[in-house]
Write a protein that holds these residues in place. Structure first.
Motif, mmCIF file in Angstrom:
data_model
loop_
_atom_site.group_PDB
_atom_site.id
_atom_site.type_symbol
_atom_site.label_atom_id
_atom_site.label_comp_id
_atom_site.label_asym_id
_atom_site.label_seq_id
_atom_site.Cartn_x
_atom_site.Cartn_y
_atom_site.Cartn_z
ATOM 1 N N PRO A 152 0.849 -1.199 0.000
ATOM 2 C CA PRO A 152 0.000 0.000 0.000
ATOM 3 C C PRO A 152 0.880 1.243 0.000
ATOM 4 C CG PRO A 152 0.078 -0.978 2.198
ATOM 5 C CD PRO A 152 0.772 -1.941 1.283
ATOM 6 N N GLY A 153 0.476 2.247 -0.758
ATOM 7 C CA GLY A 153 1.298 3.444 -0.903
ATOM 8 C C GLY A 153 2.241 3.355 -2.086
ATOM 9 N N GLU A 154 2.507 2.143 -2.551
ATOM 10 C CA GLU A 154 3.333 1.951 -3.745
ATOM 11 C C GLU A 154 2.490 1.541 -4.950
ATOM 12 O OE1 GLU A 154 7.025 -0.297 -3.172
ATOM 13 O OE2 GLU A 154 6.634 -0.240 -1.011
ATOM 14 N N TYR A 155 1.506 0.689 -4.723
ATOM 15 C CA TYR A 155 0.605 0.214 -5.765
ATOM 16 C C TYR A 155 -0.823 0.338 -5.263
ATOM 17 C CZ TYR A 155 4.555 -1.759 -8.340
ATOM 18 O OH TYR A 155 5.719 -1.918 -9.038
ATOM 19 N N PRO A 156 -1.761 0.679 -6.155
ATOM 20 C CA PRO A 156 -1.660 0.959 -7.584
ATOM 21 C C PRO A 156 -0.800 2.192 -7.887
ATOM 22 C CG PRO A 156 -3.938 0.575 -6.967
ATOM 23 C CD PRO A 156 -3.164 0.730 -5.696
ATOM 24 N N LEU A 157 -0.231 2.201 -9.093
ATOM 25 C CA LEU A 157 0.676 3.282 -9.473
ATOM 26 C C LEU A 157 -0.061 4.589 -9.745
ATOM 27 C CD1 LEU A 157 3.079 1.291 -11.836
ATOM 28 C CD2 LEU A 157 3.497 2.010 -9.467
ATOM 29 N N GLY A 158 -1.312 4.505 -10.205
ATOM 30 C CA GLY A 158 -2.087 5.705 -10.474
ATOM 31 C C GLY A 158 -3.060 6.010 -9.362
ATOM 32 N N ASN A 159 -3.994 6.905 -9.652
ATOM 33 C CA ASN A 159 -4.973 7.322 -8.647
ATOM 34 C C ASN A 159 -6.136 6.344 -8.509
ATOM 35 O OD1 ASN A 159 -3.598 9.723 -8.034
ATOM 36 N ND2 ASN A 159 -4.535 10.774 -9.774
ATOM 37 N N GLU A 160 -6.353 5.537 -9.533
ATOM 38 C CA GLU A 160 -7.512 4.657 -9.541
ATOM 39 C C GLU A 160 -7.150 3.257 -9.068
ATOM 40 O OE1 GLU A 160 -10.525 5.817 -10.275
ATOM 41 O OE2 GLU A 160 -9.631 7.800 -10.615
ATOM 42 N N ASN A 161 -8.158 2.559 -8.501
ATOM 43 C CA ASN A 161 -7.989 1.140 -8.232
ATOM 44 C C ASN A 161 -7.816 0.387 -9.545
ATOM 45 O OD1 ASN A 161 -8.349 1.534 -5.458
ATOM 46 N ND2 ASN A 161 -10.553 1.214 -5.579
ATOM 47 N N VAL A 162 -7.185 -0.770 -9.482
ATOM 48 C CA VAL A 162 -6.878 -1.542 -10.677
ATOM 49 C C VAL A 162 -7.622 -2.867 -10.631
ATOM 50 C CG1 VAL A 162 -5.063 -2.758 -11.938
ATOM 51 C CG2 VAL A 162 -4.617 -0.484 -11.003
ATOM 52 N N SER A 163 -8.336 -3.192 -11.695
ATOM 53 C CA SER A 163 -8.977 -4.490 -11.869
ATOM 54 C C SER A 163 -8.485 -5.071 -13.192
ATOM 55 C CB SER A 163 -10.506 -4.365 -11.888
ATOM 56 O OG SER A 163 -10.995 -3.916 -10.642
ATOM 57 N N VAL A 164 -7.634 -6.064 -13.111
ATOM 58 C CA VAL A 164 -7.013 -6.650 -14.297
ATOM 59 C C VAL A 164 -7.864 -7.821 -14.781
ATOM 60 C CG1 VAL A 164 -4.967 -7.821 -15.204
ATOM 61 C CG2 VAL A 164 -4.711 -5.953 -13.547
ATOM 62 N N PHE A 165 -8.241 -7.780 -16.057
ATOM 63 C CA PHE A 165 -9.033 -8.853 -16.664
ATOM 64 C C PHE A 165 -8.111 -9.995 -17.062
ATOM 65 C CE2 PHE A 165 -11.088 -10.954 -20.267
ATOM 66 C CZ PHE A 165 -12.378 -11.153 -19.791
ATOM 67 N N ALA A 166 -8.467 -11.214 -16.643
ATOM 68 C CA ALA A 166 -7.686 -12.410 -16.974
ATOM 69 C C ALA A 166 -8.585 -13.384 -17.708
ATOM 70 C CB ALA A 166 -7.125 -13.053 -15.703
#
Length: 360
Positions: A145-159
């Motif tokens: 936390p504080g390092e990732y996510p790299l941007g301002n938004e949460n990240v949801s990666v599609f697999a």
């Protein structure tokens, strides 16, 4: 996209009873307690087919509209689960600010289960309901936390799930929008298996405990069992947090989360038999064809390891009559202690004790 979609009530229902995931048969963000009433009843030794819904795709930070969310990732509406769409559109009781994200199906009343007994839950089948999943990293969560996510938004990666060299694998691109992919094995399992807590307050769905819950032990795939100390009459069991794959640790926050249809057998082990087989079990114990898997759960990872070692020593003393000093030595020489997960507030550690070492 060419795959079988296991919509509610359709296909692959092989047990005598079936429990769909509807707004009347699930809890969202909380786990059952003593005041809850079972939505279905099974006998000891009975099998039950259960639909589970992944929380990924239905959460507020994803729009609480799975058809639109997965549509943005190229998934046609007919490949989105109808029960997930109905859940997201419902007014089911959940406070996003104070409740967890997980959807659990149940509670399941197991006839004859009483406090002091153990409930054994054995996974007989775990069938993907869709050919895709989501891996998420959210701000303030995960191991960095504080390092990732790299941007301002949460990240949801599609697999995506694809056929590769005769088996089903998960795939992720090496770069966003790129053609090159990394492929990894699928190993479907339930992140949440548990029994109701005593008292009138429903437990939060995120931290695991003596009730089981969000254990995220990736060994609990088909053929494996979880033993839990029963806290309330009828056990009031539940399952949820379905995964297609997870590495030990689940470092980003979630693993490959996606809905499963599972077939589970429920067995009640009497208090007397439980003491003979396992000793005074105070927390979850898993079992595979190869391993006995005691656990340690604590907000401090170091203490979780210590709890797991103590549980392993107690198990060897009770099950095999092993001297505790020798058991401690054996564990050091022959047993792996793995991090189950470090992202669920209460961290988890599990040991893999080879049962073959004690044959003969």
């Amino acid at each position: 996209m060419n795959a079988l979609i296991l919509q509610p009530q359709r296909c692959s229902i092989r047990s005598g009873q079936y429990l769909p995931a509807t707004i009347n048969t699930v809890l969202w963000g909380r786990l059952p307690c003593a005041r809850d009433v079972g939505v279905i009843t099974v006998d000891s030794g009975e099998e039950l087919t259960i639909d589970t819904i992944s929380h990924e795709g239905v959460l507020e930070d994803q729009g609480r509209d799975p058809a639109a969310f997965f549509g943005r990732n190229g998934v046609p509406r007919e490949f989105v689960l109808d029960d997930a769409v109905a859940l997201a559109a419902s007014d089911i009781d959940r406070d996003p600010g104070s409740d967890g994200p997980h959807v659990v199906t149940g509670p399941i009343h197991v006839r004859g289960a009483m406090p002091g007994d153990l409930l054994k839950m054995t996974v007989l089948e775990a069938t993907p309901r869709v050919p895709y999943g989501i891996i998420s990293n959210r701000h303030g969560r995960g191991t960095l936390p504080g390092e990732y996510p790299l941007g301002n938004e949460n990240v949801s990666v599609f697999a995506a799930v694809e056929e590769y060299e005769g088996r089903q694998v998960g795939t992720l691109p090496l770069q966003p929008g790129g053609d090159r992919v990394v492929r990894f094995p699928l190993n479907p399992f339930l992140g949440i298996m548990g029994v109701a807590v005593a008292g009138d307050v429903r437990a939060h769905s995120v931290p695991p405990g003596a009730h089981g819950g969000n254990l995220d032990i990736n060994l609990l795939t088909v053929g494996s069992s979880l033993y839990l100390p029963v806290q309330v009459p009828g056990a009031l069991a539940y399952v949820g947090d379905p995964h297609f794959a997870q590495g030990d640790g689940a470092v980003a926050l979630t693993a490959m989360e996606a809905s499963l249809r599972v077939r589970v057998r429920f067995d009640v082990i009497s208090q007397a038999d439980a003491l003979t087989q396992f000793g005074a079990l105070v927390g979850p114990l898993a079992e595979t064809s190869d391993f006995l898997v005691p656990t340690g759960l604590n907000v401090d990872l170091d203490e979780a390891v210590r709890e797991c070692v103590r549980a392993a020593i107690n198990l060897l003393a009770a099950r095999y009559g092993m001297d505790r000093t020798l058991a401690y030595a054996y564990l050091s020489a022959a047993t792996d202690f793995n991090i189950s997960q470090v992202v669920d507030r209460v961290t988890g550690v599990h040991a893999r004790i080879r049962v073959a070492d004690f044959r003969g």
